[in-house]
Write a protein that holds these residues in place. Structure first.
Motif, PDB file in Angstrom:
ATOM      1  N   TYR A   1       0.858  -1.140   0.028  1.00  0.00           N
ATOM      2  CA  TYR A   1      -0.079  -0.059   0.137  1.00  0.00           C
ATOM      3  C   TYR A   1       1.089   1.245   0.004  1.00  0.00           C
ATOM      4  CZ  TYR A   1      -3.296   3.609   1.542  1.00  0.00           C
ATOM      5  OH  TYR A   1      -4.065   4.731   1.437  1.00  0.00           O
ATOM      6  N   THR A   2       1.827   1.365   1.207  1.00  0.00           N
ATOM      7  CA  THR A   2       2.795   2.419   0.981  1.00  0.00           C
ATOM      8  C   THR A   2       3.574   2.630  -0.441  1.00  0.00           C
ATOM      9  OG1 THR A   2       3.012   2.033   3.396  1.00  0.00           O
ATOM     10  CG2 THR A   2       4.815   3.492   2.237  1.00  0.00           C
ATOM     11  N   ILE A   3       4.182   1.405  -0.827  1.00  0.00           N
ATOM     12  CA  ILE A   3       4.670   1.486  -2.245  1.00  0.00           C
ATOM     13  C   ILE A   3       3.919   2.237  -3.122  1.00  0.00           C
ATOM     14  CG2 ILE A   3       5.769   0.225  -4.104  1.00  0.00           C
ATOM     15  CD1 ILE A   3       6.699  -1.481  -1.724  1.00  0.00           C
ATOM     16  N   LEU A   4       2.579   1.684  -3.236  1.00  0.00           N
ATOM     17  CA  LEU A   4       1.711   2.181  -4.305  1.00  0.00           C
ATOM     18  C   LEU A   4       1.351   3.722  -4.193  1.00  0.00           C
ATOM     19  CD1 LEU A   4      -0.606  -0.839  -4.543  1.00  0.00           C
ATOM     20  CD2 LEU A   4       0.749   0.080  -6.471  1.00  0.00           C
ATOM     21  N   GLN A   5       1.218   4.207  -2.955  1.00  0.00           N
ATOM     22  CA  GLN A   5       1.234   5.564  -2.436  1.00  0.00           C
ATOM     23  C   GLN A   5       2.241   6.273  -3.042  1.00  0.00           C
ATOM     24  OE1 GLN A   5      -2.424   5.648  -1.804  1.00  0.00           O
ATOM     25  NE2 GLN A   5      -1.934   7.363  -0.340  1.00  0.00           N
ATOM     26  N   ILE A   6       3.415   5.952  -2.790  1.00  0.00           N
ATOM     27  CA  ILE A   6       4.773   6.624  -3.283  1.00  0.00           C
ATOM     28  C   ILE A   6       4.587   6.528  -4.755  1.00  0.00           C
ATOM     29  CG2 ILE A   6       7.141   6.618  -3.255  1.00  0.00           C
ATOM     30  CD1 ILE A   6       7.078   5.354  -0.277  1.00  0.00           C
ATOM     31  N   LEU A   7       4.382   5.766  -5.469  1.00  0.00           N
ATOM     32  CA  LEU A   7       4.507   5.616  -6.752  1.00  0.00           C
ATOM     33  C   LEU A   7       3.422   6.592  -7.456  1.00  0.00           C
ATOM     34  CD1 LEU A   7       5.235   1.693  -7.526  1.00  0.00           C
ATOM     35  CD2 LEU A   7       6.878   3.684  -7.662  1.00  0.00           C
ATOM     36  N   SER A   8       2.391   6.614  -6.675  1.00  0.00           N
ATOM     37  CA  SER A   8       1.104   7.371  -7.267  1.00  0.00           C
ATOM     38  C   SER A   8       1.558   8.797  -7.430  1.00  0.00           C
ATOM     39  CB  SER A   8      -0.057   7.101  -6.801  1.00  0.00           C
ATOM     40  OG  SER A   8      -0.083   7.563  -5.432  1.00  0.00           O
ATOM     41  N   VAL A   9       2.343   9.411  -6.395  1.00  0.00           N
ATOM     42  CA  VAL A   9       2.763  10.762  -6.271  1.00  0.00           C
ATOM     43  C   VAL A   9       3.878  10.998  -7.168  1.00  0.00           C
ATOM     44  CG1 VAL A   9       1.493  11.232  -4.133  1.00  0.00           C
ATOM     45  CG2 VAL A   9       3.624  10.547  -4.035  1.00  0.00           C
ATOM     46  N   SER A  10       4.633  10.007  -7.310  1.00  0.00           N
ATOM     47  CA  SER A  10       6.058  10.199  -8.394  1.00  0.00           C
ATOM     48  C   SER A  10       5.948   9.621  -9.495  1.00  0.00           C
ATOM     49  CB  SER A  10       7.124   9.779  -7.319  1.00  0.00           C
ATOM     50  OG  SER A  10       7.172   8.326  -7.207  1.00  0.00           O
ATOM     51  N   VAL A  11       4.817   9.399 -10.119  1.00  0.00           N
ATOM     52  CA  VAL A  11       4.717   8.489 -11.331  1.00  0.00           C
ATOM     53  C   VAL A  11       5.222   9.247 -12.387  1.00  0.00           C
ATOM     54  CG1 VAL A  11       2.309   9.662 -11.978  1.00  0.00           C
ATOM     55  CG2 VAL A  11       2.958   7.241 -12.702  1.00  0.00           C
ATOM     56  N   PHE A  12       5.282  10.654 -12.617  1.00  0.00           N
ATOM     57  CA  PHE A  12       5.884  11.515 -13.617  1.00  0.00           C
ATOM     58  C   PHE A  12       7.333  11.748 -13.617  1.00  0.00           C
ATOM     59  CE2 PHE A  12       1.351  11.880 -14.560  1.00  0.00           C
ATOM     60  CZ  PHE A  12       1.263  11.192 -15.910  1.00  0.00           C
ATOM     61  N   GLU A  13       7.795  11.536 -12.306  1.00  0.00           N
ATOM     62  CA  GLU A  13       9.434  11.939 -11.984  1.00  0.00           C
ATOM     63  C   GLU A  13      10.325  10.592 -12.508  1.00  0.00           C
ATOM     64  OE1 GLU A  13       9.894  13.047  -7.998  1.00  0.00           O
ATOM     65  OE2 GLU A  13       7.991  13.883  -7.924  1.00  0.00           O
ATOM     66  N   LYS A  14      11.145  11.062 -13.231  1.00  0.00           N
ATOM     67  CA  LYS A  14      12.411  10.124 -13.679  1.00  0.00           C
ATOM     68  C   LYS A  14      13.458   9.915 -12.613  1.00  0.00           C
ATOM     69  CE  LYS A  14      15.090   9.137 -17.646  1.00  0.00           C
ATOM     70  NZ  LYS A  14      15.535   9.401 -19.015  1.00  0.00           N
ATOM     71  N   MET A  15      13.318   8.947 -11.724  1.00  0.00           N
ATOM     72  CA  MET A  15      14.310   8.636 -10.841  1.00  0.00           C
ATOM     73  C   MET A  15      14.264   7.279 -10.480  1.00  0.00           C
ATOM     74  SD  MET A  15      12.914   9.930  -7.045  1.00  0.00           S
ATOM     75  CE  MET A  15      12.284  11.345  -7.546  1.00  0.00           C
ATOM     76  N   PRO A  16      15.403   6.554  -9.956  1.00  0.00           N
ATOM     77  CA  PRO A  16      15.567   5.487  -9.564  1.00  0.00           C
ATOM     78  C   PRO A  16      14.512   5.025  -8.347  1.00  0.00           C
ATOM     79  CG  PRO A  16      17.683   6.167  -9.709  1.00  0.00           C
ATOM     80  CD  PRO A  16      16.788   7.146  -9.921  1.00  0.00           C
ATOM     81  N   LEU A  17      14.193   3.634  -8.543  1.00  0.00           N
ATOM     82  CA  LEU A  17      12.936   3.439  -7.561  1.00  0.00           C
ATOM     83  C   LEU A  17      13.542   3.550  -6.078  1.00  0.00           C
ATOM     84  CD1 LEU A  17      11.098   0.299  -8.933  1.00  0.00           C
ATOM     85  CD2 LEU A  17      10.187   2.419  -8.518  1.00  0.00           C
ATOM     86  N   LEU A  18      14.427   3.209  -5.667  1.00  0.00           N
ATOM     87  CA  LEU A  18      15.161   3.082  -4.293  1.00  0.00           C
ATOM     88  C   LEU A  18      15.103   4.843  -4.112  1.00  0.00           C
ATOM     89  CD1 LEU A  18      17.343   0.449  -3.911  1.00  0.00           C
ATOM     90  CD2 LEU A  18      15.234   0.391  -3.017  1.00  0.00           C
ATOM     91  N   GLN A  19      15.628   5.602  -4.729  1.00  0.00           N
ATOM     92  CA  GLN A  19      15.466   7.171  -4.505  1.00  0.00           C
ATOM     93  C   GLN A  19      13.889   7.694  -4.204  1.00  0.00           C
ATOM     94  OE1 GLN A  19      17.719   9.286  -7.517  1.00  0.00           O
ATOM     95  NE2 GLN A  19      17.004  11.279  -6.658  1.00  0.00           N
TER      96      GLN A  19
END
Length: 117
Positions: free
Chosen positions: A83-101
């Motif tokens: 759930y937390t991962i999906l939340q983080i991905l949903s707010v940073s969907v258009f940002e180009k960066m490594p996942l761990l970052q």
């Protein structure tokens, strides 16, 4: 200690045997549990199409995304919940960066602890 419990199932099809009716109810319950899981985990708020194909396609896409995130979580050893991962991905969907970052800049370390103040 095993208790005998009598269950009553209502049906309007009197031609089927009682065991078949109980199997149908059991199958229906599995379908109910599947849709409960979909609502809780896939976060589908509304269907964009109403045809059977549109609904199936949207469900399959949501399942694929869920599985891809679960695989990523395991491979990168990310401790946050899906759930937390999906939340983080949903707010940073258009940002180009490594996942761990993305997880670290969202205030979470790789170990899952919150580093926000």
């Amino acid at each position: 200690m095993q208790q005998k419990v009598r269950l009553v199932f209502l049906t309007n099809d009197f031609s089927l045997p009682a065991l078949m009716i109980t199997d149908l109810y059991k199958g229906r319950w599995q379908i109910e549990l599947f849709f409960k899981w979909i609502k809780q985990h896939l976060r589908i708020k509304a269907f964009y199409g109403t045809s059977a194909n549109a609904v199936k396609t949207q469900i399959w896409i949501a399942i694929c995304v869920y599985l891809l995130v679960a695989i990523t979580k395991k491979r990168l050893k990310i401790e946050q919940s899906l759930y937390t991962i999906l939340q983080i991905l949903s707010v940073s969907v258009f940002e180009k960066m490594p996942l761990l970052q993305a997880f670290q800049s969202a205030g979470h370390s790789k170990e899952g602890g919150n580093i926000c103040k």
